[in-house]
Design an enzyme around this catalytic site. Structure first.
Site, short mmCIF file in Angstrom:
data_model
loop_
_atom_site.label_atom_id
_atom_site.label_comp_id
_atom_site.label_asym_id
_atom_site.label_seq_id
_atom_site.Cartn_x
_atom_site.Cartn_y
_atom_site.Cartn_z
N TYR A 150 0.81 -1.22 0.00
CA TYR A 150 0.00 0.00 0.00
C TYR A 150 0.85 1.28 0.00
CZ TYR A 150 0.38 -0.41 5.18
OH TYR A 150 0.85 -0.52 6.45
N LYS A 165 5.38 4.94 4.43
CA LYS A 165 5.95 3.97 3.46
C LYS A 165 6.01 4.59 2.06
CE LYS A 165 6.45 0.18 6.08
NZ LYS A 165 7.72 -0.50 6.34
C1 HXC Z 1 -4.18 4.61 18.29
C2 HXC Z 1 -2.09 4.56 19.28
C3 HXC Z 1 -2.09 3.14 19.27
C4 HXC Z 1 -3.23 2.48 18.72
C5 HXC Z 1 -0.24 3.81 20.17
N1 HXC Z 1 -0.92 4.92 19.84
N2 HXC Z 1 -0.93 2.72 19.83
N3 HXC Z 1 -3.10 5.29 18.79
N4 HXC Z 1 -4.25 3.25 18.26
N5 HXC Z 1 -3.30 1.15 18.66
C6 HXC Z 1 -0.49 6.31 20.03
C7 HXC Z 1 -0.38 6.67 21.52
O1 HXC Z 1 -1.61 7.07 22.06
C8 HXC Z 1 0.64 7.80 21.47
O2 HXC Z 1 0.06 9.00 21.06
C9 HXC Z 1 1.57 7.38 20.33
O3 HXC Z 1 0.82 6.48 19.52
C10 HXC Z 1 2.83 6.71 20.81
O4 HXC Z 1 2.45 5.64 21.65
P1 HXC Z 1 3.53 4.84 22.51
O5 HXC Z 1 2.87 3.65 23.09
O6 HXC Z 1 4.26 5.79 23.40
O7 HXC Z 1 4.49 4.45 21.30
P2 HXC Z 1 5.85 3.77 21.21
O8 HXC Z 1 6.24 3.05 22.45
O9 HXC Z 1 6.77 4.75 20.65
O10 HXC Z 1 5.51 2.60 20.11
C11 HXC Z 1 5.29 2.88 18.79
C12 HXC Z 1 4.10 2.10 18.22
C13 HXC Z 1 4.09 0.63 18.62
C14 HXC Z 1 4.15 2.30 16.71
C15 HXC Z 1 2.80 2.75 18.74
O11 HXC Z 1 3.00 -0.04 18.01
C16 HXC Z 1 5.36 -0.09 18.26
O12 HXC Z 1 6.33 -0.04 19.02
N6 HXC Z 1 5.43 -0.77 17.10
C17 HXC Z 1 6.65 -1.46 16.62
C18 HXC Z 1 6.39 -2.76 15.93
C19 HXC Z 1 5.28 -2.77 14.89
O13 HXC Z 1 4.42 -1.87 14.86
N7 HXC Z 1 5.28 -3.82 14.05
C20 HXC Z 1 4.28 -3.98 12.97
C21 HXC Z 1 4.86 -3.65 11.65
S1 HXC Z 1 3.82 -4.30 10.38
P3 HXC Z 1 -0.30 10.21 22.11
O14 HXC Z 1 -0.76 11.29 21.21
O15 HXC Z 1 -1.35 9.63 23.00
O16 HXC Z 1 0.98 10.51 22.82
C22 HXC Z 1 3.81 -3.20 9.11
C23 HXC Z 1 3.18 -3.53 7.79
C24 HXC Z 1 2.12 -4.53 7.82
O17 HXC Z 1 4.30 -2.18 9.20
C25 HXC Z 1 1.41 -4.74 6.51
C26 HXC Z 1 0.65 -6.01 6.59
C27 HXC Z 1 0.20 -6.52 5.31
P1 NAP Z 2 7.95 -6.59 13.75
O1 NAP Z 2 8.40 -7.96 14.11
O2 NAP Z 2 7.09 -5.85 14.70
O3 NAP Z 2 9.25 -5.77 13.39
C1 NAP Z 2 9.45 -4.45 13.65
C2 NAP Z 2 10.84 -4.30 14.19
O4 NAP Z 2 11.17 -2.91 14.21
C3 NAP Z 2 10.97 -4.81 15.62
O5 NAP Z 2 12.11 -5.65 15.74
C4 NAP Z 2 11.16 -3.55 16.44
O6 NAP Z 2 12.01 -3.78 17.55
C5 NAP Z 2 11.79 -2.60 15.44
N1 NAP Z 2 11.53 -1.22 15.76
C6 NAP Z 2 10.33 -0.61 15.91
N2 NAP Z 2 10.47 0.66 16.25
C7 NAP Z 2 11.80 0.89 16.28
C8 NAP Z 2 12.59 2.04 16.57
N3 NAP Z 2 12.02 3.20 16.87
N4 NAP Z 2 13.94 1.93 16.53
C9 NAP Z 2 14.52 0.75 16.20
N5 NAP Z 2 13.83 -0.37 15.93
C10 NAP Z 2 12.49 -0.29 15.98
O7 NAP Z 2 7.13 -6.58 12.36
P2 NAP Z 2 7.39 -7.30 10.95
O8 NAP Z 2 6.08 -7.81 10.50
O9 NAP Z 2 8.55 -8.21 11.02
O10 NAP Z 2 7.74 -6.05 10.02
C11 NAP Z 2 9.05 -5.89 9.46
C12 NAP Z 2 8.98 -4.98 8.26
O11 NAP Z 2 8.18 -5.57 7.23
C13 NAP Z 2 8.37 -3.62 8.54
O12 NAP Z 2 9.02 -2.64 7.77
C14 NAP Z 2 6.96 -3.78 8.05
O13 NAP Z 2 6.36 -2.56 7.72
C15 NAP Z 2 7.21 -4.64 6.83
N6 NAP Z 2 6.04 -5.37 6.36
C16 NAP Z 2 5.59 -6.43 7.05
C17 NAP Z 2 4.49 -7.14 6.56
C18 NAP Z 2 3.98 -8.35 7.25
O14 NAP Z 2 3.00 -8.92 6.77
N7 NAP Z 2 4.59 -8.81 8.33
C19 NAP Z 2 3.88 -6.74 5.38
C20 NAP Z 2 4.37 -5.61 4.71
C21 NAP Z 2 5.46 -4.94 5.20
P3 NAP Z 2 11.85 -2.98 18.96
O15 NAP Z 2 10.37 -2.96 19.25
O16 NAP Z 2 12.67 -3.77 19.90
O17 NAP Z 2 12.39 -1.62 18.71
#
Ligand code: HXC
Ligand code: NAP
Length: 283
Positions: A150, A165
């Site tokens: 996307y 992205k």
């Molecule tokens: C709405 C949310 C939220 C939620 C957090 N926030 N979670 N808002 N819905 N579910 C808001 C909080 O209220 C806060 O805003 C701000 O986001 C930061 O929240 P923190 O908890 O302090 O964030 P932080 O610890 O920095 O963590 C960042 C994060 C978290 C993005 C929110 O989810 C994370 O650490 N993610 C890392 C791994 C991840 O997301 N993996 C998936 C990747 S998959 P305010 O305004 O209240 O301060 C991908 C592609 C998938 O990318 C495609 C699939 C096909």
């Molecule tokens: P994931 O396991 O949640 O991986 C995300 C990784 O990013 C974690 O290891 C996390 O480690 C690290 N990370 C997050 N915030 C960070 C920060 N601020 N600084 C440094 N590291 C950080 O998810 P995933 O599914 O493997 O995703 C990997 C990549 O693939 C992402 O770019 C995602 O958008 C892409 N992607 C995934 C899918 C899917 O289906 N899984 C599809 C399309 C694209 P910490 O939390 O320890 O920091």
């Protein structure tokens, strides 16, 4: 598929290499002889990931650097430490990401900021800081950015991620041109769904949703990590060093199916569909 020493003598930095796809890619790179450097925020996740990578790489060296990629100065320090302790990375994989489902009207500014800072700024920070070293030392470099399907078309309910992205994809294409003269090439992978704990707990609410998504995918299944990791190896290998500025989709045909006017017919029983077509032809 690849010679077992294809990545010998390569130092590869994978952001978010302690979990999910980043960990799977790191393991595959180590299997093929690379030295791995992984970074992420959570030191325990990194340590566990490093142990898995070491095992996959039959003892290859793995270095962990806790770092939040949102923080420019922290990334600068990490890069200086990596260069001093491991050596100058040859390859950077920008894989770290943040994402969650949200109705955009309910998003707080902090929510938008958190995701965009990890994905877009994090990718910029790591790429620019490492490339400055490559350029100063007059050595080539390779960057692989993990985006999403996307990134090109956008998606409802993940607007911060879609915006970020899309920015990473634009950065990939822009810098492929701007830095070609330095021997730095950048490519991207746009994955469809590949099950990981991080993505699934934030984006895929239940098994019923999984099944609905699979139905949209012509191949009828999710991706397997090995398929994505092999594509990553291919794109970052010197053997394909003329590929620059490309984004390769790996999604079982999901994106194309979504845009085809008559793709819905694939959901019907094939014999019933053919019968309907015969009737239409005859009428
Ligand atoms: C709405 C949310 C939220 C939620 C957090 N926030 N979670 N808002 N819905 N579910 C808001 C909080 O209220 C806060 O805003 C701000 O986001 C930061 O929240 P923190 O908890 O302090 O964030 P932080 O610890 O920095 O963590 C960042 C994060 C978290 C993005 C929110 O989810 C994370 O650490 N993610 C890392 C791994 C991840 O997301 N993996 C998936 C990747 S998959 P305010 O305004 O209240 O301060 C991908 C592609 C998938 O990318 C495609 C699939 C096909
Ligand atoms: P994931 O396991 O949640 O991986 C995300 C990784 O990013 C974690 O290891 C996390 O480690 C690290 N990370 C997050 N915030 C960070 C920060 N601020 N600084 C440094 N590291 C950080 O998810 P995933 O599914 O493997 O995703 C990997 C990549 O693939 C992402 O770019 C995602 O958008 C892409 N992607 C995934 C899918 C899917 O289906 N899984 C599809 C399309 C694209 P910490 O939390 O320890 O920091």
């Amino acid at each position: 598929m690849f010679q077992s020493d294809l990545l010998q003598n390569k130092i590869i930095l994978v952001t978010g290499g302690g979990s999910g796809l980043g960990l799977s890619m790191s393991k595959r790179f180590a299997e093929l002889g690379a030295t791995l450097v992984i970074c992420g925020r959570n030191p325990d996740r990194l340590a566990n990931g490093a142990a898995e990578i070491k095992q996959a790489g039959a003892g290859r060296e793995v270095f962990t650097f806790p770092c939040d990629v949102r923080d420019y100065q922290a990334v600068e320090k990490m890069m200086t430490d990596v260069i001093a302790q491991v050596g100058l990375p040859h390859i950077l994989v920008n894989n770290a990401a943040g994402n969650f489902l949200a109705a955009t009207e309910d998003l707080s500014p902090g929510g938008f900021d958190a995701v965009v800072r990890i994905v877009l700024y994090g990718t910029f920070n790591c790429t620019q800081i490492l490339a400055k070293h490559w350029i100063a030392q007059k050595v080539p470099g390779t960057v692989l950015n993990i985006v999403t399907t996307y990134a090109s078309n956008g998606s409802a309910f993940v607007v911060p991620s879609a915006c970020a992205k899309a920015g990473v994809l634009a950065m990939t294409r822009s810098l492929a041109v701007e830095w070609g003269a330095y021997g730095i090439r950048l490519n991207a992978i746009a994955p469809g769904p590949f099950p990981t704990e991080g993505a699934w707990k934030r984006l895929f609410p239940d098994k019923a949703f999984d099944e609905q998504v699979k139905k949209r995918i012509p191949l009828g299944r999710f991706g397997e990590h090995r398929e994505l990791t092999n594509l990553a190896v291919f794109l970052l290998s010197d053997e394909v060093g003329f590929i620059n500025g490309e984004c390769v989709t790996i999604d079982g045909g999901e994106t194309l199916a979504g845009s085809g006017q008559f793709s819905l017919f694939t959901q019907l029983d094939r014999e019933a569909l053919k019968k309907m077509m015969r009737q239409m032809r005859g009428s």
